[in-house]
Design an enzyme around this catalytic site. Structure first.
Site, PDB file in Angstrom:
ATOM      1  CD  GLU A  16      53.846  77.225  39.272  1.00 13.29           C
ATOM      2  OE1 GLU A  16      52.708  76.729  39.215  1.00 13.29           O
ATOM      3  OE2 GLU A  16      54.696  76.910  40.117  1.00 13.29           O
TER       4      GLU A  16
ATOM      5  CD  GLU B 175      57.275  73.520  41.027  1.00 12.00           C
ATOM      6  OE1 GLU B 175      57.134  74.715  41.359  1.00 12.00           O
ATOM      7  OE2 GLU B 175      57.927  73.172  40.030  1.00 12.00           O
TER       8      GLU B 175
END
Ligand code: COA
Length: 241
Positions: free
Chosen positions: A135, A115
């Site tokens: 995640e 990210e």
């Protein structure tokens, strides 16, 4: 050179170097790093002596292996967490920077690591880089912008596959998917990032900033609105000369 605990920040010849510096934990992103990264991003934004920034990871094994699992779900209540996000929107700040940002990626680039890379404009990867979004397998979702930035970079179908399957991809596939601009031998990673940074830093900074803004902001606009934005920015530039 600034004194941070989890980040090394230094400047040389108009280029800022941001090194995630927790190599013993594969540069996992913890709360301290979040606070320090926020300060560093502010410095990049405000310092006219910075024209380009390079983001990298310390040590041999990782750019960043994601959120620090030892702090996993230790955040205070969701209300306090939301309040903290509202007061200090680190990912909004990252994505709003108008200076060019280059990510030099090696080893593990997972979770928040990918990210952070996606908040940069140009991504170079070494041959040993591996990318993934673990995640959902941990019962959470990306919270550093990844659910929005990844599909914008590689398209929705592939982004969903990577996110939902938890599959990690290697540098070559990341290149085929256009997640990274270039794959280079490990020893060439920083030199190539620096060459690129020096080249960009040699250009007129306002033109560079407006060119970035026209493309990045334009991606979220209709073609018509994007053309208006381009015309406006081009007009500003002409007036400056
Ligand atoms: N948070 C905190 N510490 C981490 C970490 C993370 N996300 N990832 C790695 N580390 C630490 C390990 O605990 C280990 O510390 P130790 O030496 O004190 O035991 C050290 O970094 C080296 O990692 P290790 O797991 O021993 O290396 P490995 O080569 O066996 O495995 C990974 C590397 C990346 C596959 C593995 O560390 C891993 O799966 N990490 C978690 C990735 C993840 O799920 N991130 C969260 C995304 S939201």
């Amino acid at each position: 050179m600034s004194e941070f605990e989890t980040i090394i920040y230094h400047k040389q010849n108009d280029i800022a170097y941001v090194t995630l510096n927790r190599p013993h934990a594969l540069n996992a992103y913890n709360l301290k790093m979040r606070d320090e990264l926020y300060q560093v991003l502010g410095a990049i934004k405000d310092d006219p002596g910075v024209r380009v920034a390079i983001f990298r990871g310390a040590g041999e094994r990782a750019f960043c292996a994601g959120a620090d699992l030892t702090e996993f779900l230790t955040a205070p209540s969701p209300i306090i967490a939301r309040q903290a996000r509202w007061e200090r929107d680190i990912w909004g700040l990252f994505l709003s920077l108008t200076k060019p940002l280059i990510a030099a990626l090696h080893g593990y680039v997972l979770g928040s690591g990918i990210e952070i890379a996606l908040c940069c404009d140009i991504r170079l990867a070494s041959e040993d880089a591996q990318f993934g979004l673990p995640e959902p397998g941990l019962g959470i979702i990306p919270a550093a912008g990844g659910s929005q930035t990844l599909p914008r970079v590689i398209g929705g179908a592939k982004a969903l596959e990577i996110l939902l399957s938890g599959r990690w991809i290697k540098a070559d596939e990341a290149h085929c998917l256009r997640l990274v601009n270039r794959v280079v031998p490990r020893k060439e990673l920083l030199p190539q990032a620096e060459r690129l940074a020096r080249r960009i830093a040699g250009f007129e900074p306002v033109a560079v900033s407006y060119a970035k803004q026209a493309m990045v902001r334009g991606l979220d606009l209709s073609l018509e609105q994007g053309l208006e934005l381009e015309a406006k920015l081009a007009d500003f530039i002409i007036r400056l000369h």
